[in-house]
Each structure stands twice: as C-alpha cells, then as structure tokens.
Design an enzyme around this catalytic site. Sequence first.
Site, PDB file in Angstrom:
ATOM      1  N   MET A  11     -27.463  -9.778-105.276  1.00  0.00           N
ATOM      2  CA  MET A  11     -28.081 -10.310-104.055  1.00  0.00           C
ATOM      3  C   MET A  11     -27.050 -10.476-102.948  1.00  0.00           C
ATOM      4  O   MET A  11     -25.842 -10.551-103.200  1.00  0.00           O
ATOM      5  CB  MET A  11     -28.748 -11.655-104.349  1.00  0.00           C
ATOM      6  CG  MET A  11     -27.809 -12.744-104.816  1.00  0.00           C
ATOM      7  SD  MET A  11     -28.684 -14.267-105.246  1.00  0.00           S
ATOM      8  CE  MET A  11     -29.529 -13.762-106.740  1.00  0.00           C
ATOM      9  N   ASP A  12     -27.556 -10.514-101.728  1.00  0.00           N
ATOM     10  CA  ASP A  12     -26.699 -10.761-100.570  1.00  0.00           C
ATOM     11  C   ASP A  12     -26.271 -12.223-100.568  1.00  0.00           C
ATOM     12  O   ASP A  12     -27.077 -13.113-100.854  1.00  0.00           O
ATOM     13  CB  ASP A  12     -27.473 -10.431 -99.293  1.00  0.00           C
ATOM     14  CG  ASP A  12     -26.679 -10.774 -98.047  1.00  0.00           C
ATOM     15  OD1 ASP A  12     -25.553 -10.281 -97.930  1.00  0.00           O
ATOM     16  OD2 ASP A  12     -27.186 -11.533 -97.215  1.00  0.00           O
ATOM     17  N   LYS A  13     -24.999 -12.468-100.256  1.00  0.00           N
ATOM     18  CA  LYS A  13     -24.489 -13.832-100.315  1.00  0.00           C
ATOM     19  C   LYS A  13     -25.020 -14.691 -99.179  1.00  0.00           C
ATOM     20  O   LYS A  13     -25.632 -15.747 -99.407  1.00  0.00           O
ATOM     21  CB  LYS A  13     -22.957 -13.829-100.273  1.00  0.00           C
ATOM     22  CG  LYS A  13     -22.342 -15.244-100.264  1.00  0.00           C
ATOM     23  CD  LYS A  13     -20.834 -15.186-100.206  1.00  0.00           C
ATOM     24  CE  LYS A  13     -20.348 -14.734 -98.851  1.00  0.00           C
ATOM     25  NZ  LYS A  13     -20.629 -15.747 -97.789  1.00  0.00           N
TER      26      LYS A  13
END
Length: 532
Positions: A445-447
């Site tokens: 996932m994107d941080k």
Amino acid sequence: MKHTYSIKGMKCDHCRAKAEKALNTVEGVRAKVTLNPPEAIITMEQHVSTQILQEALSKAGEYTIEMAGDDAPAHHGDFQNHHHHGEHHDHHTHGSADGHMAHSGNLKTRFWISLAATIPIILLSPMMGIRLPFSLSFEGSHWIVLALGSFLFFYGGKPFLTGAAGELKSKKPGMMTLISMGITVSYIYSVYAFIANYILQTAGHRMDFFWELATLIVIMLLGHWLEMKAIGNAGNALQKMAELLPGNAHLLQPDGSVRDVPLRQVQQKQQVMVKPGEKIPVDGKIISGETTVNESMVTGEAKGVAKTPGASVIGGSLNGQGTITVEVTGTGDSGYLAQVMKLVGQAQQEKSKSESISDKVARALFYVAIAVGVVSFIVWYIATKDINNALERMVTVFIIACPHALGLAIPLVIARSTSLGATRGLLIRNRNALEKAKKISVVTMDKTGTITEGDFRVSAIKSLSDGWSDTEILKTMAAMEVHSNHPLAIGILNKAKKDTIDIPKAENVTLISGTGLSGIVNGLQAKIVTAA
C-alpha cells in the site's frame, strides 16, 4: 450498438434479475442490469425502440425504462445536460440511494410490526416438539393466534409472496419461492388445523404451525431489511462522491470577464477560474496560476499535490491557496469522478461465486423439497394410515426446506462488506475479490494517507545557534512561508498559529526553484532551504 437506459421500480437484487431476464427476451438484445445505479446497458444488433423494451419489462413487474445520458433524445435536453455536466450524477445516485433506503425503511417498519405480532404468538402457541413448564393460553386465546397469524401471513409475508409470483411467472423459482412455500404451507395447514380442532371439533388434535410461521417471516424480514440497508449505504457512499462536484463554475468570457454559470453549461475547451479553497468543478489542464490540490476524496492521496501550468486537475478535488485558470478537458460522463462512480456502481451489482451458487442451490432445493415432501406424505400415510399425521410430516418438510441461512447469510455478508468498504473509501471492483481475500499473505500500500495521515505538522523546533531562539526561528520561517502554498509551509503556519506567534512581515520573498525560499525578515536576509 450500445445504449444506457435508466430503470425505475427496482428495489432489490431479485427485481434486478427479473428486469435483466425480461430485457434479454427481446430478440437481438443483450442487457446487463445494475441495481445501483438502477440502469441497463443494452447491446443491440439493430435498433430496438424503447416502447418494445418497456413492453418486455412490464411483463416482469411494475418497471419503467427510459434512455439516459448520451442516448437521451433531443427533447430530453435538460436531463441530458444534467447527465453530461455533473448534476445528473447527484440526482441519479441520490435517487438510487434514496430508493434503497426507502425500501429498507418499509422493510424496517414491516419487521417491527411483524415482531410485535410474533411475540404473543410465541407465548400463546406451543412450539413444535417443546412443552413449556407453564401455559399462557386462556379461553379464546387460539382466536388471537389465528388473527395474528393471518395478519402476519398477509402483511409480513407480502414481500416474499410478491417475489415468488415474479419468480414463478418467469419460470425461475428461487429463494423467494422457497420462503413463500414455507410460509404458505404452514399458514394453510394451520388454518385447516384450527378449523378441525376448534370449529368442527373432529376427533384427535391437529398441531398448527403458527409459531413456525411467525418466526420464519420475522427472521426473513430482518435479513432483507439489513440487506437493503447495506445496499442503500453503499449507494450513499456513491452519492457523497457525486456531491464533490459544485453546482456552479466561474466561466471565463472572451472579453476576459468571469461569469458564474451552472456546471451543466460548461463545455470542453472552455476555461474556468478556480479560487482558493473552492472545489474544482471539472477535469482539466491548468493554463495559469500555481496551487496545491487536495485530491484525497477522489484518489485517496492525502498529501496536497503541487500544481503548476500544464498540470492536470481532477473534478471534485479541493483547490488550495492559489487561484488557477483551468481549460476543461472532461465533464460529466467523460470525467474521472463519473468513471469511478460507474465502475463502483456496476461492481456492487456483480454476483460473487458464492451468490451464484446459492441461487442455483435455491432453485434445485425448491424441486427437491417438493419431491421429498410428497414422498414423506406417501410414506407416512402408508405406514400409519393417518392422513393428519402424514400431512404434518409433509408440512414440516416444506417448512424446514426454507433456506433461512442460505437466504440470509450470503447476500447479507456480501452486501454489508461492500457497503462498509465504500463508506470507508475502499472501492471494490470485483466481489469475488472478497472471497479470495482470505488467501492474501502480503499487502502493498501507499504510505502517505494510508499508513500515515498525510498531514504535515511541526513536531519539534531546535535552534543550533545561541543567537537564535526556537521562537525566533519559527517567526522567521512563518514570515516567509506566508507567501507559499507548499504543504510544508501550511504545517509551519499552523504551528505558528497554534503557538499564537506574532508573525512579522517578510519582504522580497522569492522562490528558489527546487530548493526553498529567500527573503528579508526584520532587516535580515534569510533563506529556507533543504539540507543539501
């Protein structure tokens, strides 16, 4: 050729399936019907009039169909404009969500009223196979049970009886037919038992099934209410996405003036002005101005995205502190937001593998239940020579065959999971993904905005010089950051505001490309630059 039609009158997935089957009976037509939004995407080998489609649809129920969006005829221009330029999404999705919520509201009322009628039936009518240590019956109480049971059958059972009629009419018995079979057989036999026991007073006592009738109806009403509520919640999530678009836009005129116009009147290639803090009304490309744009409600990216001339912007995102001029590249159905809404709406109506299997099982179970019930009657009659005993066994089989869990668990879990995801920003493109989720071992996932909040804040200030205090450093930085709309600048200004710092005025503030800012604060030259 492919056309999109809006359909009114669908209240549940069963309605959707009936409408889809009816449309597919038209020669040369392949239809895919979705419930949220309530529309049909129809592929035709040759042109088929709306009147012919309406005739086919009317045979399945009280449904109406009309062309929508780009396919709408000219005399529906206002409706078409709404569809093209954003406002249609609000009406369309809002209407769909309201329809589901209104239907769930009807089921809610029907459930609570039925539950109130069920309680005295449970207390006054003995349950099959169980003897309570006390009796709440009294002289004439059986008449109360008959009256409440009759009310429950016709009032609480109406949604299932209506659904079963549609399934049998289309020669496709399913869940509604099974439920209706259970409640109809139990009611008819119970009335027969009542007449024999209390009116004709024939020899022997015949057991009634009012207890089972009441609990069956209440349980299934609860399941359908929760399912409709879940679908309605998912529709509300789409409605919130539609509401991201403003109703008006600042349209630039050829003479350079600005005129506020309804969003539906904005066309591609025109230019609109977006002021600080406003929602961007259309997809487009920045012609002039610099800003940061909050796209979190559209893309999920919580961090403000810096935008300069030539950059693309998405309709529904929130403009930062800069004023920008945008050339329109997409509106309404051609816009990014509309495409996302359509994708999610269609995905919500796709059946998962479990739902497809449950439909097939319900259809097969109907015939199996009929066969087993008849066999049970024959066997018990031959064995006991008692027709009442045999009838009781047959009715018991029909009631037990009603798929409580099958009709409640699978559609409820799927609908609820989808709606919960939608309300929390998780858009599910394929319902089968929910069933495969248990096999996931790694998640990427994107941080920013997912693991972190994406909101830049000053956590600590530490001066490395005896000549500068922490407060003086914050004052100097805040004075120059007033002239910037960078996400880091916003964090610094928020810190100064929180600490109630009196921000001095900075002069000759200039942007150092890719590095930072320089300027004069209190007569001193200052720079805010990266460590490199």
